[in-house]
Scaffold this motif. Structure first.
Motif, short mmCIF file in Angstrom:
data_model
loop_
_atom_site.label_atom_id
_atom_site.label_comp_id
_atom_site.label_asym_id
_atom_site.label_seq_id
_atom_site.Cartn_x
_atom_site.Cartn_y
_atom_site.Cartn_z
N LYS A 118 0.82 -1.21 0.00
CA LYS A 118 0.00 0.00 0.00
C LYS A 118 0.85 1.27 0.00
O LYS A 118 0.40 2.33 0.44
CB LYS A 118 -0.95 -0.02 1.20
CG LYS A 118 -2.00 -1.14 1.09
CD LYS A 118 -3.01 -1.07 2.20
CE LYS A 118 -4.16 -2.05 1.95
NZ LYS A 118 -3.74 -3.43 1.73
N SER A 119 2.05 1.15 -0.52
CA SER A 119 2.96 2.31 -0.52
C SER A 119 2.46 3.43 -1.43
O SER A 119 2.81 4.60 -1.22
CB SER A 119 4.36 1.88 -0.94
OG SER A 119 4.34 1.34 -2.26
N LYS A 120 1.63 3.08 -2.43
CA LYS A 120 1.13 4.10 -3.35
C LYS A 120 -0.29 4.55 -3.01
O LYS A 120 -0.87 5.37 -3.74
CB LYS A 120 1.18 3.58 -4.79
CG LYS A 120 2.60 3.35 -5.29
CD LYS A 120 2.61 2.89 -6.74
CE LYS A 120 4.03 2.68 -7.23
NZ LYS A 120 4.07 2.22 -8.64
N TYR A 121 -0.84 4.01 -1.93
CA TYR A 121 -2.20 4.41 -1.53
C TYR A 121 -2.18 5.84 -0.98
O TYR A 121 -1.22 6.25 -0.33
CB TYR A 121 -2.76 3.44 -0.50
CG TYR A 121 -3.35 2.20 -1.14
CD1 TYR A 121 -4.67 1.83 -0.91
CD2 TYR A 121 -2.60 1.42 -2.01
CE1 TYR A 121 -5.22 0.72 -1.52
CE2 TYR A 121 -3.14 0.31 -2.63
CZ TYR A 121 -4.45 -0.04 -2.37
OH TYR A 121 -5.00 -1.14 -3.00
N LYS A 122 -3.23 6.58 -1.28
CA LYS A 122 -3.25 8.01 -1.01
C LYS A 122 -3.96 8.35 0.29
O LYS A 122 -4.99 7.78 0.62
CB LYS A 122 -3.95 8.74 -2.16
CG LYS A 122 -3.30 8.54 -3.52
CD LYS A 122 -4.10 9.22 -4.61
CE LYS A 122 -3.48 9.01 -5.97
NZ LYS A 122 -4.28 9.66 -7.05
N ARG A 123 -3.38 9.32 0.99
CA ARG A 123 -4.00 9.81 2.21
C ARG A 123 -5.22 10.69 1.86
O ARG A 123 -5.17 11.50 0.94
CB ARG A 123 -2.99 10.62 3.01
CG ARG A 123 -3.52 11.17 4.34
CD ARG A 123 -2.49 12.11 4.92
NE ARG A 123 -2.92 12.67 6.20
CZ ARG A 123 -2.49 13.82 6.67
NH1 ARG A 123 -1.62 14.56 5.96
NH2 ARG A 123 -2.89 14.26 7.84
N ILE A 124 -6.30 10.50 2.62
CA ILE A 124 -7.48 11.36 2.50
C ILE A 124 -7.84 11.83 3.90
O ILE A 124 -7.75 11.05 4.86
CB ILE A 124 -8.66 10.63 1.82
CG1 ILE A 124 -9.80 11.62 1.52
CG2 ILE A 124 -9.15 9.44 2.63
CD1 ILE A 124 -10.89 11.03 0.62
N CYS A 125 -8.19 13.10 4.03
CA CYS A 125 -8.44 13.68 5.35
C CYS A 125 -9.87 14.19 5.45
O CYS A 125 -10.60 14.31 4.46
CB CYS A 125 -7.46 14.83 5.61
SG CYS A 125 -5.73 14.30 5.65
N LEU A 126 -10.25 14.51 6.67
CA LEU A 126 -11.56 15.08 6.94
C LEU A 126 -11.75 16.35 6.11
O LEU A 126 -10.91 17.23 6.12
CB LEU A 126 -11.67 15.41 8.44
CG LEU A 126 -12.98 16.01 8.93
CD1 LEU A 126 -14.07 14.96 8.91
CD2 LEU A 126 -12.81 16.54 10.34
N GLY A 127 -12.85 16.40 5.35
CA GLY A 127 -13.13 17.57 4.52
C GLY A 127 -12.62 17.47 3.10
O GLY A 127 -12.97 18.30 2.26
N ASP A 128 -11.78 16.46 2.82
CA ASP A 128 -11.34 16.23 1.45
C ASP A 128 -12.48 15.60 0.63
O ASP A 128 -13.42 15.01 1.19
CB ASP A 128 -10.15 15.27 1.40
CG ASP A 128 -8.86 15.91 1.91
OD1 ASP A 128 -8.84 17.14 2.10
OD2 ASP A 128 -7.88 15.17 2.13
N ILE A 129 -12.37 15.69 -0.67
CA ILE A 129 -13.28 14.98 -1.57
C ILE A 129 -12.45 13.99 -2.39
O ILE A 129 -11.42 14.36 -2.97
CB ILE A 129 -14.03 15.95 -2.50
CG1 ILE A 129 -15.03 16.80 -1.69
CG2 ILE A 129 -14.77 15.19 -3.61
CD1 ILE A 129 -15.77 17.83 -2.51
N GLY A 130 -12.87 12.75 -2.36
CA GLY A 130 -12.20 11.73 -3.16
C GLY A 130 -13.10 11.33 -4.31
O GLY A 130 -14.32 11.23 -4.15
#
Length: 429
Positions: free
Chosen positions: A287-299
């Motif tokens: 999962k080294s290329k998996y992206k961080r997503i945070c509160l308030g982001d839109i994926g």
């Protein structure tokens, strides 16, 4: 009024009241003619007085209530004009279906749907035929009461017996002869009518709630269209809207190697932990290329943004590299944009700006997303106010849906008690 059952007799592997009959289905019902029209022969927009067709798949998936009330259920499709002439109906060889007739699914892709059925109500002269993979069955009022007929196949032991006799591998079916031999529990006619009345009252409460949900959803759709086009302005906001590229509102979050964060999934309606998903976990071990997503982001799904596959995140975690993650700048309310990105006009813009030769290979990467131009309120405060209006509408709809689900569960509880005779209705003579 209800009373507890005392005198009992055996019925399959359970017990029922001693004054209930246990005839075979074929002694109570006779089978009528059915047809095998395909989906291609159906329409939702008839040009004349159409003939409606009940398809086995709709019994399983569309008609939630056991009583199919044509005054209420508007989704029953019609046969294309000319397939059957209305004048072709004949009481002897081709009888039109009528109130109280059962339409039973004779096939199902799983045991749960074996012999699902609906009882017709309020045909009011509408011609109806029993369609693909169905049985049509009719009885007389002196044998079984209107409104109770569909429930004759809903007793838990009858359902178990139907599943036992079903044959097939990928599709399970029951023949007319086998169904005819299945015993069904029948209370006295007066009690049947009382049970039907109680369950009809439960259906009415469910329908009233579902009707209210539909009204609220239409209102929300209207509000969304009015508020996002600026045709309707909220009190206190008068500034002219401005066309800007999305690059002025969002930046890309492309942060990787956050191995300690939980794996999240992005669905049509939200961002949620992968271990809560009903879908199989197909994520890579690396999962080294998996992206961080945070509160308030839109994926959003990079290949499906044009289909509205985006969601606002209320969690922090990592998502598949197949998603693009955008984070709002100071002048952007992400809740506002989460609604905006679902609108048909926006999904069309994303489609037009995606790269690829055919729909299945289209990609809307951040560079494509960022150049999309849209008319927006100049102040973040107006964005927030619009989002809050729609969020309130969503909460209202969610509460009503929860109420409808609770009413359905209450009805199931009533059926469990009344159709087994565990609780008896006191009949006032």
């Amino acid at each position: 009024m209800m009373a507890e059952t005392k005198n009992l007799k055996r019925f399959y592997n359970s017990v029922i009241p001693s004054d209930w009959a246990t005839p075979e289905f074929g002694d109570i019902f006779k089978f009528l003619r059915t047809f095998s029209f395909s989906r291609e022969q159906l329409t939702n927009n008839p040009t004349n007085d159409g003939i409606r067709n009940i398809h086995y798949g709709d019994i399983h998936a569309t008609y939630e209530n056991e009583i199919l009330d044509l005054d209420i259920e508007m989704t029953v499709p019609y046969l294309l004009d000319g397939i059957i002439q209305p004048t072709s109906f004949d009481e002897d060889c081709f009888p039109a279906l009528k109130d109280g007739d059962l339409i039973i699914a004779d096939a199902s892709e799983d045991y749960l749907g074996v012999c699902d059925c609906v009882e017709l109500k309020n045909l009011n002269g509408t011609k109806v035929v029993s369609g693909l993979h169905t049985f049509a069955a009719r009885s007389s009022d002196d044998k079984i009461a209107l409104g109770y007929r569909t429930y004759s196949l809903k007793h838990e032991q009858v359902i178990r017996e139907l599943r036992r006799i079903a044959t097939g591998t990928s599709v399970y079916g029951v023949s007319k002869s086998n169904l005819s031999n299945v015993r069904i529990p029948l209370p006295p006619i007066s009690e049947q009518k009382s049970i039907a009345k109680v369950l009809s009252t439960a259906d009415a409460a469910i329908h009233a709630t579902e009707k209210l949900i539909a009204q609220k959803e239409l209102r929300k759709k209207w509000l969304t269209q009015q508020l996002f086009t600026g045709k309707k302005r909220l009190k206190g906001f008068e500034e002219e809207w401005k066309q800007v590229p999305l690059s002025e509102m969002f930046s890309e979050r492309n942060e990787t190697k956050y191995f300690d964060l939980p794996l999240l999934s992005i669905g049509q309606n939200g961002v949620y932990p992968q271990d809560e998903s009903v879908k199989k976990d197909t994520s890579n071990e690396d999962k080294s290329k998996y992206k961080r997503i945070c509160l308030g982001d839109i994926g959003y799904n990079t290949m499906r943004m044009w289909q509205g596959r985006s969601a606002l995140s209320g969690l922090e975690g990592i998502v598949s590299p197949a998603y693009t993650v955008v984070t709002p700048k100071k002048n952007a309310d992400s809740l506002f944009f989460s609604y905006l990105f679902k609108m048909p006009k926006m999904t069309n813009l994303f489609w037009r700006n995606s790269q690829g030769l055919v729909d299945d290979t289209l990609n809307c990467k951040f560079k494509d997303f960022s150049i999309v131009k849209v008319m927006l309120p100049q102040s973040k405060e107006e964005q927030t106010a619009i989002a809050q209006v729609l969020q309130s509408a969503d909460k209202e709809i969610s509460l009503l849906k929860a109420k409808a689900e609770k009413l359905r569960e209450q009805k199931k509880g009533l059926m469990q008690k009344l159709l087994t005779g565990k609780v008896r209705l006191k009949i006032n003579d």
